[in-house]
Design an enzyme around this catalytic site. Structure first.
Site, PDB file in Angstrom:
ATOM      1  N   ASP A   5       1.603 118.761 -89.366  1.00  0.00           N
ATOM      2  CA  ASP A   5       1.253 118.220 -90.692  1.00  0.00           C
ATOM      3  C   ASP A   5       0.237 119.123 -91.376  1.00  0.00           C
ATOM      4  O   ASP A   5      -0.891 118.708 -91.654  1.00  0.00           O
ATOM      5  CB  ASP A   5       0.684 116.802 -90.536  1.00  0.00           C
ATOM      6  CG  ASP A   5       1.763 115.749 -90.434  1.00  0.00           C
ATOM      7  OD1 ASP A   5       2.741 115.834 -91.204  1.00  0.00           O
ATOM      8  OD2 ASP A   5       1.641 114.840 -89.607  1.00  0.00           O
ATOM      9  N   ARG A  43      -5.897 121.588 -89.702  1.00  0.00           N
ATOM     10  CA  ARG A  43      -5.538 120.999 -88.408  1.00  0.00           C
ATOM     11  C   ARG A  43      -5.945 121.863 -87.232  1.00  0.00           C
ATOM     12  O   ARG A  43      -6.149 121.335 -86.147  1.00  0.00           O
ATOM     13  CB  ARG A  43      -4.020 120.801 -88.333  1.00  0.00           C
ATOM     14  CG  ARG A  43      -3.427 119.986 -89.462  1.00  0.00           C
ATOM     15  CD  ARG A  43      -3.796 118.528 -89.353  1.00  0.00           C
ATOM     16  NE  ARG A  43      -3.171 117.751 -90.425  1.00  0.00           N
ATOM     17  CZ  ARG A  43      -3.503 116.494 -90.721  1.00  0.00           C
ATOM     18  NH1 ARG A  43      -4.452 115.869 -90.040  1.00  0.00           N
ATOM     19  NH2 ARG A  43      -2.905 115.860 -91.708  1.00  0.00           N
ATOM     20  N   ARG A  94      -3.836 114.005-100.894  1.00  0.00           N
ATOM     21  CA  ARG A  94      -2.805 114.830-100.263  1.00  0.00           C
ATOM     22  C   ARG A  94      -1.692 115.167-101.253  1.00  0.00           C
ATOM     23  O   ARG A  94      -0.880 116.059-100.996  1.00  0.00           O
ATOM     24  CB  ARG A  94      -2.192 114.103 -99.069  1.00  0.00           C
ATOM     25  CG  ARG A  94      -3.177 113.746 -97.970  1.00  0.00           C
ATOM     26  CD  ARG A  94      -2.617 112.669 -97.042  1.00  0.00           C
ATOM     27  NE  ARG A  94      -1.431 113.107 -96.327  1.00  0.00           N
ATOM     28  CZ  ARG A  94      -0.544 112.288 -95.752  1.00  0.00           C
ATOM     29  NH1 ARG A  94      -0.717 110.966 -95.815  1.00  0.00           N
ATOM     30  NH2 ARG A  94       0.503 112.758 -95.123  1.00  0.00           N
ATOM     31  N   HIS A 101       1.185 103.516 -91.865  1.00  0.00           N
ATOM     32  CA  HIS A 101       0.818 103.651 -90.451  1.00  0.00           C
ATOM     33  C   HIS A 101       0.493 102.277 -89.872  1.00  0.00           C
ATOM     34  O   HIS A 101       0.523 102.075 -88.675  1.00  0.00           O
ATOM     35  CB  HIS A 101      -0.401 104.554 -90.283  1.00  0.00           C
ATOM     36  CG  HIS A 101      -0.113 105.983 -90.612  1.00  0.00           C
ATOM     37  ND1 HIS A 101      -0.057 106.434 -91.900  1.00  0.00           N
ATOM     38  CD2 HIS A 101       0.174 107.044 -89.820  1.00  0.00           C
ATOM     39  CE1 HIS A 101       0.232 107.732 -91.882  1.00  0.00           C
ATOM     40  NE2 HIS A 101       0.381 108.124 -90.641  1.00  0.00           N
ATOM     41  N   ASP A 121      10.165 109.928 -91.006  1.00  0.00           N
ATOM     42  CA  ASP A 121       8.740 109.949 -90.690  1.00  0.00           C
ATOM     43  C   ASP A 121       8.622 109.418 -89.252  1.00  0.00           C
ATOM     44  O   ASP A 121       9.610 108.946 -88.673  1.00  0.00           O
ATOM     45  CB  ASP A 121       7.936 109.109 -91.693  1.00  0.00           C
ATOM     46  CG  ASP A 121       6.453 109.529 -91.747  1.00  0.00           C
ATOM     47  OD1 ASP A 121       5.993 110.283 -90.863  1.00  0.00           O
ATOM     48  OD2 ASP A 121       5.755 109.102 -92.687  1.00  0.00           O
TER      49      ASP A 121
END
Lengths: 528, 528
Positions: free
Chosen positions: B81, B89, B155, B198, B270
């Protein structure tokens, strides 16, 4: 080879174990890559590394040897403060309980304790060698006979000369048997100080007789065992030298250590950037005095260029005989010749490390189990809703507490929400915490730069308040045996409490299991 | 090749970027090495990576390809990601401001904003490719037209369809030009939700007309630009499918995305472990429904074995035509054929990365500078003794705050001692803080798993209290433009305040410089 280049070989500079400048954790002390390459090209002969994972370290060691143009005849000395397993400093390798954890066992079962100390050394040496370190700055040979010592503490192997001597020697044999150099530190003995030499210059008023009977004993044994190097202490010992700290004292390094104790390996200074030195001596003078006193290697000079120039000047001005340089270079050559060179590439080294993980993990677990202490017994495991109150030195960069740490997840599963306390928290206010039972987990131990050993009465007072409010659901102390001694007497037998000298996730798993929270092992293994 | 082995190629499992099991940050989701090797031997065709430094990642990618027995004809898809530069990351690579930082510029200077988005994509793609990733799970193509969106937020590339479309397309062109696959996500558009998938399954009640006019626009553009993959959203859209979430909907994936929008690249779900799915569907059924609906790749199934068996069963029972498997495999082959294979060994890759550091650092700095906002002006820099009150999501594993972070060190140099507030702190009590001026630094942004976008009135109230007490010495918001909007109007002009969409040390350096604290750049560079 020019004189300056020869002298450069006697310097050990500090770098990050991470490969990029931006990853440096301590940019104030860690050379950037450009400067580092410059000094390696100038012939600097050693690097001390901190930071990064085991993988980062393996890459870094190979990169540094390459930058230095290393050959079979001349390689860099690559070292790290690996005192509690390579995983203490470099994640992914094995992290072991602090040495002092073995001292109680030694008093009841010396052979088993010594066998474990030897295995501890083998594990550390083996992993260091695989990753590319050829020099481990351990064992600590200081006798920790002062519980208020803020800087040695659980890093020592014992609280008596006998235990310290037996265990540090066994560690050293295991370590050096793997083809890496050890380092007995901090000569002539830093155990009985209540000040931290990272912050100031401690005084040790003991007589020569007392030093002979206590402080020197583990060093004599390490020397007899053939230790590769001895590190000096930044300590003022009027009985040995009324003027200079040990690191800069000819009486201590040349007369005592070399001549009287007969040590002919490498004498390395402790880091010259420490305030015990920099508060009193300039970068150039400190390095020159250390070399003049008898040190072979200059660790972390406050200014490499100035220090190197001062040594060059000293040679040219006849401040010491020129053969002093040749002697130190020869000791360095002999030390390197004892090291097993690392011939694996990074991937192969990491794969070899992975192959040791299970036997090293078993050692880590055995050490945890034998050093766990428990008291009291719950009728049932603690049950929330309640507060999981955790004290750490710093919640930022907190290696004992990855997000999956048992100290966080297990109490959470039982209904205890974590509240973290560190030096950057508001003053703790019990009235402002959520109500309900409190599980108290204290990560407290002597550590460099803290200036306190942790057992100053604050936590005893808190425990008493929680008991008065009938809110104490359990207690675990991770680290300081002195804090454990102070607290355990306060707590009634119907409350289960535990102590582990270790702070890593494996220690948490085991200690919490004894409180009824989860299994004895940490699914992630025994390194963090 | 067996059917099961063919189907296994369509699975993407999760692993840590770290090499050892004990280093896994999320052991609940990340396969251990034994299980991982098992699945790669069974033919699993993709791995999504999180955790570790750039060096760890480079080693890991090569290790995984080796474990999988990769050849020129068939390699693993290795993805992460990476939405805000690889350094977001993987420490040691370049960490860029969040995409939304470019949206305001696009409304005044579209060509410059698009050129920068293209450079952003090139930087991300270049570093990913060097390290060994061949698939970057970006750009986010969701239009963030709901400031309360807890999970998309900064994002996204824009708050309007036009900005999002133009900037995400430019990013994608830069990215894929470097020989890695991009991924337009989260189809059909996750921007207008105030829930986090999530944690639960959000509903989107918009009509098909509205979706056509807004949500679909960036995806149409990405498809027209040839994007390699599209990721599905775990969203319920009654106008498209009254029954199933988009990820499991034939109407959304096959009819809308494949047929109407004409996308013939890889459709990837996803992560199927997200609670939006697991709360409603078992591991086997979720994977079978997704494949039946038209997905080619199954990302992070809750149970790999059960999911693989369900797909096998579906084939054998004729739940879908067998050519569906061949089509997905062919799309995977074509996608891989577009990737530039990584031919450098780890050390060479890291050295190539280091060679880009200065140009990528300049891009990072340009993006920081153009997105910095300031207001007010101090007559002099803030001066302590005072409190440096810092709010972060979590002080543990806090990537914006290495111990050398400007947000810590610069206020400290001016006499402000840091107090950290996060979800594990006691409730903030101003009365218990040390007295003196307060410098407030808020690291707040929408992030997965937080369930809140951060601008809920709490910080406005605190700011007003500090103003009433005449204690506010300065304010910096790092992250949320919505919180900045809320706070900046409260503060008089004689107090300097600043906003950066970035949270990394470089953002801190720049923002604090505008308050009079230190220089514009961070000595450690622009990655953390």
């Amino acid at each position: 080879m020019t004189l300056r280049r020869q002298l450069a070989q006697l310097f050990v500079v500090r770098a990050s174990g991470f490969g990029t400048d931006s990853q440096r954790r301590y940019p104030r002390w860690e050379l950037g890559n450009t400067e580092l390459q410059h000094w390696l090209e100038q012939g600097v002969g050693g690097v001390i590394l901190l930071g990064g994972s085991a993988a980062d370290l393996a890459l870094r060691c190979r990169q540094l040897q390459q930058w230095a143009g290393s050959t079979d005849q001349n390689r860099l000395l690559l070292c790290a403060d690996v005192e509690e397993g390579v995983g203490q400093r470099f994640e992914g390798a094995t992290w072991l309980v602090p040495p002092l954890a073995l001292a109680p066992l030694w008093h009841t079962d010396p052979p088993r304790a010594e066998a474990l100390a030897r295995a501890y050394g083998r594990c550390s040496g083996n992993e260091a060698q695989l990753l590319g370190l050829n020099w481990v700055l351990a064992p600590v040979c200081d006798v920790n006979n002062n519980p208020a010592n803020p800087v040695i503490n659980v890093r020592a192997w014992g609280e008596t000369a006998a235990a310290t001597t037996a265990l540090s020697r066994a560690f050293l044999q295991g370590l050096e048997g793997e083809g890496v150099l050890g380092c007995a530190k901090h000569f002539p003995g830093h155990g009985d100080t209540s000040q931290d030499s990272h912050l100031q210059l401690p005084q040790l008023a003991h007589s020569r007789e007392r030093l002979d009977e206590l402080e020197f004993v583990p060093f004599r044994a390490a020397i007899a065992a053939g230790v590769g190097s001895v590190m000096t202490a930044h300590l003022q010992l009027p009985a040995l030298d009324p003027e200079r700290p040990a690191t800069l004292s000819k009486a201590v390094l040349s007369q005592l250590l070399r001549q009287e104790l007969g040590f002919n390996g490498l004498i390395v200074t402790d880091a010259l950037v420490m305030e015990a030195i920099t508060k009193h001596y300039g970068a150039a003078e400190a390095a020159a005095l250390a070399f003049e006193a008898g040190a072979d290697l200059i660790l972390m000079p406050a200014d490499t260029d100035a220090a190197l120039t001062a040594l060059e000047q000293g040679c040219l001005e006849g401040r010491w005989p020129l053969e002093r340089v040749e002697q130190s270079l020869e000791r360095r050559r002999l030390a390197l010749a004892r090291c097993k060179p690392s011939e694996l590439d990074t991937a192969a080294a990491l794969s070899a490390l992975a192959n040791c993980a299970s036997s090293h993990g078993a050692l880590a677990q055995e050490l945890l189990q034998l050093s766990l202490q428990q008291q009291g017994c719950n009728s049932a495991p603690p049950k929330g809703p309640g507060v999981n109150l955790i004290r750490v030195d710093s919640s930022l960069a907190c290696s004992p507490l990855p997000l999956a740490a048992p100290a966080l997840l297990r109490p959470q599963a039982a209904g205890f929400q974590a509240t973290l306390i560190d030096g950057r928290s508001q003053a703790l206010d019990l009235e402002k915490l959520p109500t309900g039972p409190v599980l108290l987990q204290l990560f407290v131990r002597g550590n460099p730069f803290r200036g306190s050993a942790g057992a100053d009465g604050y936590w005893a007072e808190l425990v008493q308040k929680l008991l008065a409010q009938q809110r104490l659901a359990g207690l675990v102390v991770y680290g300081s045996p002195y804090l454990w001694q102070e607290l355990k007497g306060l707590i009634p037998a119907n409350i289960a409490i535990a102590y582990s000298p270790g702070q890593m996730p494996g220690a948490q798993a085991l200690a919490l299991q004894s409180l009824g929270l989860g299994a004895a092992s940490y699914e992630g293994g025994f390194t963090n």
